[in-house]
Write a protein that holds these residues in place. Sequence first.
Motif, short mmCIF file in Angstrom:
data_model
loop_
_atom_site.label_atom_id
_atom_site.label_comp_id
_atom_site.label_asym_id
_atom_site.label_seq_id
_atom_site.Cartn_x
_atom_site.Cartn_y
_atom_site.Cartn_z
N ALA A 1 -15.65 -19.50 -4.57
CA ALA A 1 -14.47 -18.88 -5.15
C ALA A 1 -14.66 -17.39 -5.38
CB ALA A 1 -14.10 -19.56 -6.48
N GLY A 2 -15.88 -16.98 -5.70
CA GLY A 2 -16.14 -15.57 -5.92
C GLY A 2 -15.85 -14.72 -4.70
N GLU A 3 -16.12 -15.27 -3.51
CA GLU A 3 -15.85 -14.52 -2.28
C GLU A 3 -14.36 -14.33 -2.07
OE1 GLU A 3 -17.78 -16.29 1.05
OE2 GLU A 3 -19.80 -16.03 0.22
N ALA A 4 -13.57 -15.34 -2.43
CA ALA A 4 -12.11 -15.20 -2.31
C ALA A 4 -11.61 -14.07 -3.19
CB ALA A 4 -11.43 -16.51 -2.67
N TRP A 5 -12.18 -13.96 -4.40
CA TRP A 5 -11.74 -12.90 -5.30
C TRP A 5 -12.31 -11.55 -4.89
CZ3 TRP A 5 -7.69 -12.74 -8.31
CH2 TRP A 5 -7.07 -13.96 -8.59
N ASP A 6 -13.44 -11.53 -4.19
CA ASP A 6 -13.91 -10.29 -3.59
C ASP A 6 -12.92 -9.82 -2.51
OD1 ASP A 6 -16.12 -10.17 -5.21
OD2 ASP A 6 -17.49 -11.06 -3.73
N ASP A 7 -12.39 -10.78 -1.75
CA ASP A 7 -11.34 -10.45 -0.78
C ASP A 7 -10.14 -9.81 -1.47
OD1 ASP A 7 -12.88 -11.51 1.23
OD2 ASP A 7 -11.59 -13.26 1.60
N HIS A 8 -9.70 -10.44 -2.57
CA HIS A 8 -8.57 -9.90 -3.32
C HIS A 8 -8.86 -8.48 -3.79
CE1 HIS A 8 -7.05 -14.20 -4.44
NE2 HIS A 8 -6.70 -13.84 -3.22
N GLY A 9 -10.08 -8.28 -4.29
CA GLY A 9 -10.46 -6.95 -4.77
C GLY A 9 -10.43 -5.92 -3.66
N ALA A 10 -10.89 -6.30 -2.47
CA ALA A 10 -10.89 -5.37 -1.33
C ALA A 10 -9.46 -5.02 -0.92
CB ALA A 10 -11.65 -5.98 -0.16
N VAL A 11 -8.58 -6.02 -0.90
CA VAL A 11 -7.18 -5.75 -0.59
C VAL A 11 -6.58 -4.81 -1.62
CG1 VAL A 11 -4.87 -6.78 -0.44
CG2 VAL A 11 -6.80 -7.93 0.65
N LEU A 12 -6.87 -5.07 -2.89
CA LEU A 12 -6.35 -4.22 -3.96
C LEU A 12 -6.85 -2.79 -3.80
CD1 LEU A 12 -5.00 -3.56 -6.63
CD2 LEU A 12 -6.95 -4.62 -7.81
N ASP A 13 -8.12 -2.61 -3.46
CA ASP A 13 -8.65 -1.25 -3.28
C ASP A 13 -7.89 -0.51 -2.18
OD1 ASP A 13 -10.51 -1.62 -5.26
OD2 ASP A 13 -12.18 -2.09 -3.89
N ALA A 14 -7.61 -1.21 -1.08
CA ALA A 14 -6.87 -0.59 0.03
C ALA A 14 -5.44 -0.27 -0.40
CB ALA A 14 -6.87 -1.51 1.25
N VAL A 15 -4.82 -1.16 -1.15
CA VAL A 15 -3.46 -0.93 -1.64
C VAL A 15 -3.45 0.28 -2.58
CG1 VAL A 15 -1.65 -1.88 -3.12
CG2 VAL A 15 -2.66 -3.29 -1.32
N ALA A 16 -4.43 0.34 -3.47
CA ALA A 16 -4.50 1.44 -4.43
C ALA A 16 -4.69 2.79 -3.73
CB ALA A 16 -5.62 1.20 -5.43
N ARG A 17 -5.42 2.78 -2.62
CA ARG A 17 -5.66 4.02 -1.88
C ARG A 17 -4.50 4.37 -0.95
NH1 ARG A 17 -10.68 1.68 -0.84
NH2 ARG A 17 -10.10 1.44 1.35
N GLY A 18 -3.56 3.47 -0.81
CA GLY A 18 -2.43 3.71 0.09
C GLY A 18 -2.79 3.52 1.55
N ASP A 19 -3.85 2.78 1.84
CA ASP A 19 -4.29 2.56 3.21
C ASP A 19 -3.64 1.28 3.74
OD1 ASP A 19 -5.64 2.09 5.59
OD2 ASP A 19 -7.58 2.72 4.80
N ALA A 20 -2.46 1.44 4.34
CA ALA A 20 -1.65 0.29 4.76
C ALA A 20 -2.35 -0.54 5.83
CB ALA A 20 -0.30 0.76 5.26
N GLU A 21 -2.95 0.12 6.82
CA GLU A 21 -3.56 -0.64 7.91
C GLU A 21 -4.78 -1.42 7.45
OE1 GLU A 21 -2.20 -1.36 10.81
OE2 GLU A 21 -0.55 -0.26 9.87
N ARG A 22 -5.56 -0.83 6.55
CA ARG A 22 -6.72 -1.57 6.03
C ARG A 22 -6.25 -2.74 5.16
NH1 ARG A 22 -11.92 -1.89 5.63
NH2 ARG A 22 -12.99 -2.35 3.66
N ALA B 1 0.83 -1.21 0.00
CA ALA B 1 0.00 0.00 0.00
C ALA B 1 0.86 1.26 0.00
CB ALA B 1 -0.93 -0.01 1.22
N ALA B 2 2.03 1.17 0.59
CA ALA B 2 2.91 2.33 0.67
C ALA B 2 3.88 2.43 -0.51
CB ALA B 2 3.71 2.27 1.98
N ARG B 3 4.15 1.31 -1.18
CA ARG B 3 5.26 1.30 -2.14
C ARG B 3 4.89 0.85 -3.54
NH1 ARG B 3 9.49 -1.83 1.95
NH2 ARG B 3 9.58 -0.20 3.56
N ARG B 4 3.66 0.45 -3.78
CA ARG B 4 3.28 -0.10 -5.08
C ARG B 4 3.46 0.96 -6.17
NH1 ARG B 4 0.58 3.75 -5.38
NH2 ARG B 4 -1.58 4.16 -4.77
N THR B 5 3.69 0.48 -7.37
CA THR B 5 3.85 1.34 -8.54
C THR B 5 2.60 1.24 -9.40
OG1 THR B 5 4.78 -0.38 -9.95
CG2 THR B 5 6.33 0.85 -8.54
N PRO B 6 2.41 2.17 -10.34
CA PRO B 6 1.27 2.04 -11.26
C PRO B 6 1.29 0.73 -12.02
CG PRO B 6 2.17 4.27 -11.36
CD PRO B 6 3.10 3.48 -10.50
#
Length: 229
Positions: free
Chosen positions: A168-189, A95-100
Amino acid sequence: MRGHISAHAVCTAIREDIISGALAPGSRLIEEILAARYGVSRVPVREALRTLQSEGFVTTRHHAGACVAEPTEQEAADLLDIRALLEPLGAARAAARRTPAHLKVLRGLVRLGRERARHGNPADLRQLDGWFHETLAQAAGSPSLTALLTQLRRKIEWMYAVEPPPRAGEAWDDHGAVLDAVARGDAERARALMAAHIERSLPVYRLRRPATPDVSDTKRPVNTARARS
């Protein structure tokens, strides 16, 4: 041909055969036989075995020499505990270091994962899941942490069979939520969401119970060209 295959490629090939079970736990790893198996000299085999010993895939026994390690159930359980600590840390760092470029790949993987979860096959989903976690580890921007997470995933793959998740869809919803937090730079979330995802995924892991015959003298040809450089 023998001189053109690197120790790294041989190491990758042996590691893959250990993870797949082609070289079973407890099997003796005789340099001469392995050299013939992979079509190389004994020198890169020797180097590869040293590397694999440092990673925990190979051990040395008195009077027997190098053998495939035989992890205990406790060692296998420890791997999942270590994963529960390191993967959330990796997500927070991402979340703090990812690149585009990292975000672009992660978004593509989540899109594909959600699509395949609706009408794909389990093999596709396992591969996409692996790519998602590997890319997230790279996005952490820490070579040391990325290397630890990579080695951890290899050893978990070796010790555990992963069943298709019931939803399986729920697992990928989890991935999507993690990605959203990473994209926003929200490390704790990102950390908290990854920890929850890992906790929910634990029921799909089943400890392997492989037989342990000595297969060091098998004649099955191995294509070392598939070994990734």
